[in-house]
Scaffold this active site. Structure first.
Site, short mmCIF file in Angstrom:
data_model
loop_
_atom_site.label_atom_id
_atom_site.label_comp_id
_atom_site.label_asym_id
_atom_site.label_seq_id
_atom_site.Cartn_x
_atom_site.Cartn_y
_atom_site.Cartn_z
N GLN A 78 11.43 -11.08 -2.76
CA GLN A 78 10.59 -9.89 -2.58
C GLN A 78 11.36 -8.84 -1.78
O GLN A 78 11.13 -8.65 -0.60
CB GLN A 78 9.31 -10.30 -1.85
CG GLN A 78 8.32 -9.20 -1.65
CD GLN A 78 7.38 -9.07 -2.80
OE1 GLN A 78 6.98 -10.05 -3.40
NE2 GLN A 78 7.00 -7.86 -3.12
N PHE A 79 12.27 -8.13 -2.44
CA PHE A 79 13.07 -7.14 -1.73
C PHE A 79 12.22 -6.01 -1.16
O PHE A 79 12.62 -5.35 -0.20
CB PHE A 79 14.18 -6.57 -2.64
CG PHE A 79 13.71 -5.58 -3.66
CD1 PHE A 79 13.74 -4.22 -3.39
CD2 PHE A 79 13.23 -6.00 -4.90
CE1 PHE A 79 13.31 -3.30 -4.33
CE2 PHE A 79 12.80 -5.10 -5.84
CZ PHE A 79 12.84 -3.74 -5.56
N THR A 80 11.03 -5.79 -1.71
CA THR A 80 10.19 -4.69 -1.24
C THR A 80 9.69 -4.89 0.19
O THR A 80 9.17 -3.95 0.79
CB THR A 80 8.99 -4.46 -2.18
OG1 THR A 80 8.21 -5.65 -2.25
CG2 THR A 80 9.47 -4.08 -3.58
#
Length: 147
Positions: A78-80
């Site tokens: 989940q890079f966000t």
């Protein structure tokens, strides 16, 4: 590393309408890797996650770890989680690790978790649909840079 830890009754991830992974009782992890994350950060996160006492004992107190309940982990990249929202209305993701570094780090993190607890994953960088039944709800944010 920034990790959202959710206690779940069950969770699953699908990609292109195909079930990729599912777990019963355990933890859903949303995992964000930063450019400065190190082996020390990874070791700390794994140790905290597998030993965190957030499952209820016979008296209803959060006193048991995922290892104590023989639970499972579903780990989703989940890079966000590293979004910068200070300017404008569109988040910037410059604080996330570059994809190749993040992918390798995420894979190593999951291997380390697997040594402790059965761990399932999504696919790094894929468009995933995650379903869960949150238990509690209990949701904890772990930031390895704030310890």
């Amino acid at each position: 590393m920034k990790i959202v830890i959710q206690r779940v009754k069950r969770a699953q991830v699908s990609i292109d309408q195909q079930l990729r992974s599912s777990i019963g009782q355990g933890l859903l992890l949303l995992v964000g890797v930063g450019p400065d994350d190190s082996q020390e950060d990874m070791d700390y996160a794994v140790r905290k996650i597998v030993n965190m006492r957030i499952f209820s004992d016979a008296e209803g107190k959060m006193n048991l770890s995922i290892k104590d309940i023989d639970g499972e982990i579903l780990s989703i990249s989940q890079f966000t989680l590293h979004a910068d929202t200070k300017k404008g209305n569109r988040p910037a993701f410059v604080k996330a690790a570059p994809p190749e570094m993040a992918s390798n780090f995420y894979d190593a993190f999951n291997l380390a978790l697997q040594q402790e607890v059965p761990t399932r994953t999504g696919i790094f960088g894929a468009d995933m649909q995650v379903e869960l039944v949150n238990d509690g709800p209990v949701t904890i944010i772990l930031d390895t840079k704030n310890r």
